[in-house]
Design a protein around this motif. Structure first.
Motif, PDB file in Angstrom:
ATOM      1  N   ALA A  41       0.828  -1.216   0.000  1.00 23.71           N
ATOM      2  CA  ALA A  41       0.000   0.000   0.000  1.00 23.71           C
ATOM      3  C   ALA A  41       0.858   1.260   0.000  1.00 23.71           C
ATOM      4  CB  ALA A  41      -0.930  -0.012   1.213  1.00 23.71           C
ATOM      5  N   HIS A  42       2.015   1.203   0.678  1.00 18.39           N
ATOM      6  CA  HIS A  42       2.853   2.417   0.670  1.00 18.39           C
ATOM      7  C   HIS A  42       3.438   2.689  -0.718  1.00 18.39           C
ATOM      8  CE1 HIS A  42       5.748  -0.674   2.533  1.00 18.39           C
ATOM      9  NE2 HIS A  42       6.120  -0.538   1.292  1.00 18.39           N
ATOM     10  N   GLY A  43       3.286   1.724  -1.618  1.00 20.84           N
ATOM     11  CA  GLY A  43       3.722   1.926  -3.001  1.00 20.84           C
ATOM     12  C   GLY A  43       2.829   2.905  -3.753  1.00 20.84           C
ATOM     13  N   LYS A  44       1.590   3.065  -3.264  1.00 19.85           N
ATOM     14  CA  LYS A  44       0.639   3.919  -4.002  1.00 19.85           C
ATOM     15  C   LYS A  44       1.070   5.394  -3.952  1.00 19.85           C
ATOM     16  CE  LYS A  44      -4.332   4.183  -4.701  1.00 19.85           C
ATOM     17  NZ  LYS A  44      -4.901   5.391  -4.091  1.00 19.85           N
ATOM     18  N   PRO A  45       1.261   5.956  -2.739  1.00 21.99           N
ATOM     19  CA  PRO A  45       1.765   7.346  -2.732  1.00 21.99           C
ATOM     20  C   PRO A  45       3.161   7.462  -3.346  1.00 21.99           C
ATOM     21  CG  PRO A  45       1.621   6.455  -0.475  1.00 21.99           C
ATOM     22  CD  PRO A  45       0.946   5.479  -1.385  1.00 21.99           C
ATOM     23  N   ALA A  46       3.932   6.386  -3.268  1.00 25.09           N
ATOM     24  CA  ALA A  46       5.270   6.421  -3.890  1.00 25.09           C
ATOM     25  C   ALA A  46       5.129   6.534  -5.406  1.00 25.09           C
ATOM     26  CB  ALA A  46       6.060   5.162  -3.516  1.00 25.09           C
ATOM     27  N   LYS A  66      12.638   9.713  -6.057  1.00 20.13           N
ATOM     28  CA  LYS A  66      11.757  10.602  -5.272  1.00 20.13           C
ATOM     29  C   LYS A  66      10.497   9.861  -4.825  1.00 20.13           C
ATOM     30  CE  LYS A  66      14.532  14.064  -5.968  1.00 20.13           C
ATOM     31  NZ  LYS A  66      15.669  14.058  -5.073  1.00 20.13           N
ATOM     32  N   GLY A  67      10.036   8.953  -5.661  1.00 22.43           N
ATOM     33  CA  GLY A  67       8.880   8.141  -5.265  1.00 22.43           C
ATOM     34  C   GLY A  67       9.193   7.313  -4.034  1.00 22.43           C
ATOM     35  N   ILE A  68      10.333   6.668  -4.041  1.00 22.14           N
ATOM     36  CA  ILE A  68      10.721   5.808  -2.915  1.00 22.14           C
ATOM     37  C   ILE A  68      11.005   6.637  -1.655  1.00 22.14           C
ATOM     38  CG2 ILE A  68      12.588   4.260  -2.128  1.00 22.14           C
ATOM     39  CD1 ILE A  68      12.413   2.875  -4.842  1.00 22.14           C
ATOM     40  N   ASN A  69      11.401   7.893  -1.845  1.00 24.93           N
ATOM     41  CA  ASN A  69      11.595   8.785  -0.685  1.00 24.93           C
ATOM     42  C   ASN A  69      10.317   8.922   0.155  1.00 24.93           C
ATOM     43  OD1 ASN A  69      13.840  11.228  -2.262  1.00 24.93           O
ATOM     44  ND2 ASN A  69      14.310   9.339  -1.189  1.00 24.93           N
ATOM     45  N   GLN A 315      -3.766   2.790  -8.534  1.00 27.21           N
ATOM     46  CA  GLN A 315      -4.583   1.726  -7.940  1.00 27.21           C
ATOM     47  C   GLN A 315      -3.766   0.851  -7.002  1.00 27.21           C
ATOM     48  OE1 GLN A 315      -5.662   0.302 -12.009  1.00 27.21           O
ATOM     49  NE2 GLN A 315      -7.579  -0.229 -10.971  1.00 27.21           N
ATOM     50  N   LEU A 316      -4.485   0.221  -6.085  1.00 28.28           N
ATOM     51  CA  LEU A 316      -3.877  -0.799  -5.228  1.00 28.28           C
ATOM     52  C   LEU A 316      -4.586  -2.106  -5.560  1.00 28.28           C
ATOM     53  CD1 LEU A 316      -1.832  -1.236  -2.943  1.00 28.28           C
ATOM     54  CD2 LEU A 316      -3.714  -0.960  -1.327  1.00 28.28           C
ATOM     55  N   LEU A 317      -3.831  -3.114  -5.945  1.00 24.69           N
ATOM     56  CA  LEU A 317      -4.433  -4.336  -6.499  1.00 24.69           C
ATOM     57  C   LEU A 317      -3.905  -5.584  -5.787  1.00 24.69           C
ATOM     58  CD1 LEU A 317      -3.860  -3.133 -10.151  1.00 24.69           C
ATOM     59  CD2 LEU A 317      -6.105  -3.369  -9.076  1.00 24.69           C
ATOM     60  N   ASP A 318      -4.644  -6.680  -5.938  1.00 26.58           N
ATOM     61  CA  ASP A 318      -4.214  -7.956  -5.364  1.00 26.58           C
ATOM     62  C   ASP A 318      -3.306  -8.687  -6.351  1.00 26.58           C
ATOM     63  OD1 ASP A 318      -5.804  -7.467  -3.208  1.00 26.58           O
ATOM     64  OD2 ASP A 318      -7.431  -8.808  -3.838  1.00 26.58           O
TER      65      ASP A 318
END
Ligand code: SD4
Length: 323
Positions: A41-46, A66-69, A315-318
């Motif tokens: 889930a933290h990948g979404k704002p990243a 910058k995304g990973i920051n 999106q956040l996906l399974d």
């Protein structure tokens, strides 16, 4: 030049100008079609931050860094950067890597203390040195030299978790077994065949000091090759390092597997070599140079959600799972 030659010349000039205008448009259109794929889930704002950076003319490397920051800076993400859970002695040690699929080169740092953005230090290892990996105090001194600030990475929450772990007489230690995984891995394309992979983590919680996981190791936590695709991994890095997960996935793709098939193939290989791996924590993401993606995990107990930013949609996906 006679008049016929001049006409031909003018036609050629006009055609060249039109072609380069088209190229320019194509390049612009390609810049408008990046894809960002991340773990958890933290990948979404990243991803969203990465897309923003790329849109404002950042390079794909800038975007991934910058995304990973974003999760690195977030104290509520307890597996990455600031607020990441510490080692067995209560000290936070961070691992990160970033790989450029065009140059086929990586920058990475291992067991880095007191610097909250290891992915940015890894980026500078890539850009400013002829090395690939810096570890421990060397990585720390390098970061200081380049202007990073030393700070405590423990938060009241992560300190409390470590104190609770210490106080529990039954606590697991890595001399015997493992617990808690949740890194950020990102694979990105500019929509024009260029790929970058990045990964950042505080690693296994309460690990033995000095332990290095898969995340900062090229081919394990990250891999990117513009000729084929890229991959990243999350989960039990002590296991995954032994399978060179990310480069293996890319090699499966090189031989014709789709990103999804390649992730599943690796999971099957892990179980074929050791049936106990069915119960382990493994999550994989992959993307090929055409922007097709895959995401899979080993089992329900470590169910991977992945974040996808594509065509302006976040999106956040399974993921798929083998068991
Ligand atoms: C590690 N693979 O250090 C990392 C941790 C992780 O999801 O991925 N967590 O083992």
């Amino acid at each position: 030049m006679d008049s016929v030659d001049r006409r031909d010349f003018m036609k050629t000039v006009a055609a060249t100008a039109a072609a380069s205008a088209l190229d320019g448009n194509a390049a612009e259109a390609d810049r408008a079609r990046p894809i960002f794929l991340s773990t958890w889930a933290h990948g979404k704002p990243a991803n969203e931050r990465a897309a923003e950076v790329f849109k404002s003319s950042g390079s794909l490397l800038d975007a991934v860094e910058k995304g990973i920051n974003v999760p690195e800076n977030d104290p509520n993400v307890t597996s990455v950067g600031y607020g990441g859970l510490p080692n067995a002695e209560g000290v936070v040690e961070l691992d990160a890597a970033i790989m450029d699929g065009t140059r086929h080169r990586t920058g990475s740092v291992c067991a880095l203390r007191m610097i909250k953005n290891p992915i940015s230090v890894a980026r500078l290892v890539l850009e400013r040195t002829s090395h690939t990996t810096l570890a421990g105090d060397g990585a720390f001194q390098f970061a200081l030299k380049l202007g990073f600030e030393a700070q405590t990475l423990l938060t009241p929450q992560s300190l409390q978790k470590w104190l609770d772990w210490k106080a529990n007489p039954q606590h697991k230690t890595y001399w015997l077994s493992a617990e808690n995984h949740d890194t950020i891995g990102m694979v990105a394309t500019d929509g024009n065949g260029h790929l970058v992979s990045g990964c950042s983590t505080s690693g296994a919680a309460f690990k033995i000091p000095g332990r290095v996981g898969d995340s900062p190791l090229v081919g394990c936590g990250v891999y990117a090759d513009d000729n084929v695709g890229g991959a990243s991994a999350t989960g039990d890095g002590d296991l995954m390092t032994n399978y060179c997960t990310s480069v293996s996935i890319v090699h499966f793709m090189r031989r014709g597997a789709s990103p999804q098939e390649a992730c599943m193939e690796l999971l099957k290989h892990m179980v074929e070599t050791d049936g106990k791996n069915k119960d382990t924590q493994v999550g994989l993401i992959a993307m090929n140079k055409h922007g097709e993606i895959g995401a899979a995990c080993m089992n329900e107990g470590f169910f991977l959600k992945y974040a996808l930013w594509k065509d302006g949609q976040s999106q956040l996906l399974d993921s798929a799972r083998l068991y």
